[in-house]
Design a protein around this motif. Sequence first.
Motif, PDB file in Angstrom:
ATOM      1  N   LYS A   3      56.464  41.097  21.485  1.00 58.97           N
ATOM      2  CA  LYS A   3      55.704  41.310  22.704  1.00 58.97           C
ATOM      3  C   LYS A   3      54.214  40.981  22.574  1.00 58.97           C
ATOM      4  O   LYS A   3      53.375  41.879  22.593  1.00 58.97           O
ATOM      5  CB  LYS A   3      55.868  42.750  23.175  1.00 58.97           C
ATOM      6  CG  LYS A   3      57.296  43.117  23.558  1.00 58.97           C
ATOM      7  CD  LYS A   3      57.358  44.513  24.149  1.00 58.97           C
ATOM      8  CE  LYS A   3      58.779  44.858  24.565  1.00 58.97           C
ATOM      9  NZ  LYS A   3      58.848  46.201  25.170  1.00 58.97           N
ATOM     10  N   PRO A   4      53.838  39.726  22.416  1.00 59.77           N
ATOM     11  CA  PRO A   4      52.400  39.407  22.378  1.00 59.77           C
ATOM     12  C   PRO A   4      51.733  39.703  23.718  1.00 59.77           C
ATOM     13  O   PRO A   4      52.310  39.470  24.786  1.00 59.77           O
ATOM     14  CB  PRO A   4      52.383  37.912  22.070  1.00 59.77           C
ATOM     15  CG  PRO A   4      53.718  37.417  22.533  1.00 59.77           C
ATOM     16  CD  PRO A   4      54.686  38.526  22.312  1.00 59.77           C
ATOM     17  N   VAL A   5      50.523  40.214  23.666  1.00 67.29           N
ATOM     18  CA  VAL A   5      49.773  40.594  24.865  1.00 67.29           C
ATOM     19  C   VAL A   5      48.400  39.929  24.806  1.00 67.29           C
ATOM     20  O   VAL A   5      47.700  40.014  23.792  1.00 67.29           O
ATOM     21  CB  VAL A   5      49.606  42.120  24.977  1.00 67.29           C
ATOM     22  CG1 VAL A   5      48.738  42.480  26.178  1.00 67.29           C
ATOM     23  CG2 VAL A   5      50.965  42.805  25.088  1.00 67.29           C
ATOM     24  N   ILE A   6      48.017  39.273  25.896  1.00 68.99           N
ATOM     25  CA  ILE A   6      46.672  38.726  26.055  1.00 68.99           C
ATOM     26  C   ILE A   6      45.981  39.586  27.103  1.00 68.99           C
ATOM     27  O   ILE A   6      46.365  39.568  28.285  1.00 68.99           O
ATOM     28  CB  ILE A   6      46.698  37.254  26.512  1.00 68.99           C
ATOM     29  CG1 ILE A   6      47.636  36.420  25.634  1.00 68.99           C
ATOM     30  CG2 ILE A   6      45.282  36.686  26.525  1.00 68.99           C
ATOM     31  CD1 ILE A   6      47.256  36.374  24.179  1.00 68.99           C
ATOM     32  N   ALA A   7      44.998  40.362  26.693  1.00 68.01           N
ATOM     33  CA  ALA A   7      44.271  41.266  27.594  1.00 68.01           C
ATOM     34  C   ALA A   7      42.880  40.701  27.828  1.00 68.01           C
ATOM     35  O   ALA A   7      42.103  40.534  26.878  1.00 68.01           O
ATOM     36  CB  ALA A   7      44.195  42.670  27.007  1.00 68.01           C
ATOM     37  N   ILE A   8      42.576  40.420  29.095  1.00 65.19           N
ATOM     38  CA  ILE A   8      41.307  39.787  29.450  1.00 65.19           C
ATOM     39  C   ILE A   8      40.562  40.703  30.413  1.00 65.19           C
ATOM     40  O   ILE A   8      40.997  40.915  31.552  1.00 65.19           O
ATOM     41  CB  ILE A   8      41.535  38.415  30.103  1.00 65.19           C
ATOM     42  CG1 ILE A   8      42.294  37.495  29.126  1.00 65.19           C
ATOM     43  CG2 ILE A   8      40.217  37.789  30.522  1.00 65.19           C
ATOM     44  CD1 ILE A   8      42.750  36.190  29.745  1.00 65.19           C
ATOM     45  N   GLY A   9      39.462  41.268  29.946  1.00 63.81           N
ATOM     46  CA  GLY A   9      38.672  42.157  30.779  1.00 63.81           C
ATOM     47  C   GLY A   9      37.609  41.407  31.555  1.00 63.81           C
ATOM     48  O   GLY A   9      36.998  40.464  31.042  1.00 63.81           O
ATOM     49  N   LEU A  10      37.410  41.811  32.787  1.00 61.85           N
ATOM     50  CA  LEU A  10      36.314  41.304  33.616  1.00 61.85           C
ATOM     51  C   LEU A  10      35.371  42.477  33.827  1.00 61.85           C
ATOM     52  O   LEU A  10      35.631  43.358  34.661  1.00 61.85           O
ATOM     53  CB  LEU A  10      36.836  40.772  34.956  1.00 61.85           C
ATOM     54  CG  LEU A  10      37.932  39.698  34.878  1.00 61.85           C
ATOM     55  CD1 LEU A  10      38.302  39.227  36.277  1.00 61.85           C
ATOM     56  CD2 LEU A  10      37.489  38.524  34.018  1.00 61.85           C
ATOM     57  N   ASP A  11      34.307  42.506  33.063  1.00 62.12           N
ATOM     58  CA  ASP A  11      33.420  43.665  33.011  1.00 62.12           C
ATOM     59  C   ASP A  11      32.710  43.867  34.345  1.00 62.12           C
ATOM     60  O   ASP A  11      31.864  43.067  34.743  1.00 62.12           O
ATOM     61  CB  ASP A  11      32.400  43.467  31.882  1.00 62.12           C
ATOM     62  CG  ASP A  11      31.548  44.690  31.619  1.00 62.12           C
ATOM     63  OD1 ASP A  11      31.694  45.686  32.337  1.00 62.12           O
ATOM     64  OD2 ASP A  11      30.728  44.638  30.681  1.00 62.12           O
ATOM     65  N   ALA A  12      33.068  44.964  35.040  1.00 62.48           N
ATOM     66  CA  ALA A  12      32.435  45.353  36.307  1.00 62.48           C
ATOM     67  C   ALA A  12      32.792  44.436  37.466  1.00 62.48           C
ATOM     68  O   ALA A  12      31.998  44.234  38.382  1.00 62.48           O
ATOM     69  CB  ALA A  12      30.919  45.476  36.156  1.00 62.48           C
ATOM     70  N   ALA A  13      34.005  43.871  37.446  1.00 59.01           N
ATOM     71  CA  ALA A  13      34.475  43.053  38.572  1.00 59.01           C
ATOM     72  C   ALA A  13      35.005  43.972  39.667  1.00 59.01           C
ATOM     73  O   ALA A  13      35.950  44.729  39.441  1.00 59.01           O
ATOM     74  CB  ALA A  13      35.554  42.083  38.120  1.00 59.01           C
ATOM     75  N   GLU A  14      34.414  43.901  40.837  1.00 62.03           N
ATOM     76  CA  GLU A  14      34.825  44.734  41.964  1.00 62.03           C
ATOM     77  C   GLU A  14      36.129  44.196  42.553  1.00 62.03           C
ATOM     78  O   GLU A  14      36.219  43.022  42.914  1.00 62.03           O
ATOM     79  CB  GLU A  14      33.735  44.748  43.035  1.00 62.03           C
ATOM     80  CG  GLU A  14      34.041  45.608  44.233  1.00 62.03           C
ATOM     81  CD  GLU A  14      34.053  47.101  43.907  1.00 62.03           C
ATOM     82  OE1 GLU A  14      34.627  47.852  44.713  1.00 62.03           O
ATOM     83  OE2 GLU A  14      33.476  47.501  42.870  1.00 62.03           O
ATOM     84  N   PRO A  15      37.169  45.031  42.694  1.00 58.92           N
ATOM     85  CA  PRO A  15      38.458  44.543  43.198  1.00 58.92           C
ATOM     86  C   PRO A  15      38.359  43.836  44.543  1.00 58.92           C
ATOM     87  O   PRO A  15      38.965  42.779  44.744  1.00 58.92           O
ATOM     88  CB  PRO A  15      39.299  45.820  43.303  1.00 58.92           C
ATOM     89  CG  PRO A  15      38.684  46.780  42.346  1.00 58.92           C
ATOM     90  CD  PRO A  15      37.221  46.461  42.322  1.00 58.92           C
ATOM     91  N   GLY A  16      37.603  44.404  45.488  1.00 58.61           N
ATOM     92  CA  GLY A  16      37.502  43.797  46.808  1.00 58.61           C
ATOM     93  C   GLY A  16      36.892  42.414  46.765  1.00 58.61           C
ATOM     94  O   GLY A  16      37.318  41.502  47.500  1.00 58.61           O
ATOM     95  N   LEU A  17      35.887  42.224  45.895  1.00 58.90           N
ATOM     96  CA  LEU A  17      35.253  40.913  45.765  1.00 58.90           C
ATOM     97  C   LEU A  17      36.240  39.897  45.200  1.00 58.90           C
ATOM     98  O   LEU A  17      36.358  38.771  45.706  1.00 58.90           O
ATOM     99  CB  LEU A  17      34.030  41.028  44.849  1.00 58.90           C
ATOM    100  CG  LEU A  17      33.210  39.756  44.639  1.00 58.90           C
ATOM    101  CD1 LEU A  17      32.463  39.388  45.911  1.00 58.90           C
ATOM    102  CD2 LEU A  17      32.222  39.940  43.477  1.00 58.90           C
ATOM    103  N   VAL A  18      36.975  40.283  44.160  1.00 55.94           N
ATOM    104  CA  VAL A  18      37.935  39.380  43.532  1.00 55.94           C
ATOM    105  C   VAL A  18      39.036  39.003  44.516  1.00 55.94           C
ATOM    106  O   VAL A  18      39.396  37.821  44.660  1.00 55.94           O
ATOM    107  CB  VAL A  18      38.523  40.027  42.264  1.00 55.94           C
ATOM    108  CG1 VAL A  18      39.657  39.173  41.695  1.00 55.94           C
ATOM    109  CG2 VAL A  18      37.433  40.222  41.206  1.00 55.94           C
ATOM    110  N   LYS A  19      39.586  39.979  45.225  1.00 62.79           N
ATOM    111  CA  LYS A  19      40.666  39.707  46.180  1.00 62.79           C
ATOM    112  C   LYS A  19      40.172  38.820  47.321  1.00 62.79           C
ATOM    113  O   LYS A  19      40.901  37.943  47.798  1.00 62.79           O
ATOM    114  CB  LYS A  19      41.224  41.022  46.716  1.00 62.79           C
ATOM    115  CG  LYS A  19      42.051  41.781  45.687  1.00 62.79           C
ATOM    116  CD  LYS A  19      42.517  43.124  46.219  1.00 62.79           C
ATOM    117  CE  LYS A  19      43.507  42.972  47.338  1.00 62.79           C
ATOM    118  NZ  LYS A  19      44.001  44.291  47.816  1.00 62.79           N
TER     119      LYS A  19
END
Length: 553
Positions: A3-19
């Motif tokens: 089960k390899p996992v690639i975890a990519i964080g977006l530091d302080a990304a607001e959900p509404g802005l991204v969507k």
Amino acid sequence: MNKPVIAIGLDAAEPGLVKNWIDKGELKTLARLFQTGTYQELKNFGYYRAETPWTTFLTGCSPQTTGYWGPVKYHAHKYNVEKVGAYTFQEYCPFYALSKDFKSAIFDMPQAPIVPGLNGVQVVAWGAHSPQVPRGSQPASLFDELIQKHGGHPAFGRDHANVYSAQSIARLKEWLETGIKRRAEICKDLLQRDDWNLLLTVFGEVHAACHSMWHLNDPNHPLYGEQVTGGENHLLSVFKAIDGAIAEIIAAAPDTASILVFSAHGMQNNNLDLTSTFFLAELLYRWNFPGKVGFSANSGCTEPILGPRAQRRWYREVWAQKYDPNPVTRWLRSVAPTKAHRIFDRACRSLGISGSSDFVSPYTLQNLSEDFDWQPATWYKRLWPKMKAFALPSFSEGYIRVNLKGREPQGVVNPSDYEAVLNEITAHLQALTIGRTGEPAVADLIRTRTSPTASDLGLPDADLIVMWNEQRLADMLESPSFGRIGPVPYQRTGSHTPNGFMLLHNGSGYTLASERQASALDLAPTLLDLMGAPIPDYFEGQSLLTKQPVAVA
């Protein structure tokens, strides 16, 4: 490999802005993940929202459990604050270091020190925003090797811009885009070196861009018209560069990998910096010393501060508003060039016309190498022993400390008067209004102790937390009792929210699902579950991973 996992964080990304940008077709990689995977919004803690998210993520524990409330520590015994850096992780270690059976590559995770003996590789403080740990790697040679091969991050340690300067913002955008490209190259390099159970990286470029560029994306922001004239939206450009970098990292990952893109907290219009770091400290000064004004006694001035004055470093313009009884020195201070302020203050002292000696200037604090010289709350600390309550430095909400007898060495408030003092402060804060709209400046007030003698173990330094009105920006406030404070220039144009998200594309077909309000505390257990690793009993969140595979669209 399991089960390899690639975890990519977006530091302080607001959900509404991204969507919103996904819906508009601007972020093609995230749109594809959104269509083929599952999405879950998260909530982090509503206060100390800027100081605690990464520790919460790494430990799976709340600040009440770890006792870590951020990198600013108030020392009651000497009325001082210190930058203490990241949590030590001695009691609760990062989730990826819980088992030696899983091999991890951790690249540029903010506020995470090197974990001795970790099965894998670690690189810290390469380009992270506010890393709070020394630069380094495990193995020790890896940091320099990656720098020589791919380059450093051009914005490291200077990932901010003057929000009144289009040139400064454009330069930051270029630095961030270079860092984003190099981050992707390093992650692809690491993926080729071994079969990892986990590769974790965090795009700190989101954090930096949102702080300095938020107004470029909001036509309602007072500074929008100053810089946006139909040209490029630099904030969107940074997000699009990250979207492309994510595509490159995914393409280099094993086909069976689970891809988790996440944010532990968000960003919005900045309604915290001025209110928490300046207005609150000045309000409490005027309350403690009736009839006195420390800064910004602009009773007849309501014009926003723009032009050359606004383009000074923010703290220098605020210091220039220090009240002097002498009208000549008061005027000279307001018009003196930025570089002359140190000389001006020294000359006034030598001539005996410096006015109030209540405050410690940011220049003196810099000469003493003290922390938080740019935060006005620290300029008042000479007076803290004489005050009933005072404002502490903050990166988010307003923090008030009561000068309590028996707790502080020169406490002036009896424990029996603790509630009465907080009630009085509460009344003044509830009467505070936003100068340009007349709306309430304060949304809520939170008391952190059930009694004045409650042990500080696990509790924040603040006795009272001020939750500001998040719907309106304020460059000046009005108090019925203490008059107007401001106007002052805006500082950063983006500030934090407790809003986060997870976006999962899973090679095994699992999905995210929760029948409750999902929490940022659920991030670490979800990642461990994806890896097939055990989840410790002390974790305060739960995995959001469904246990029955479902068809992926």
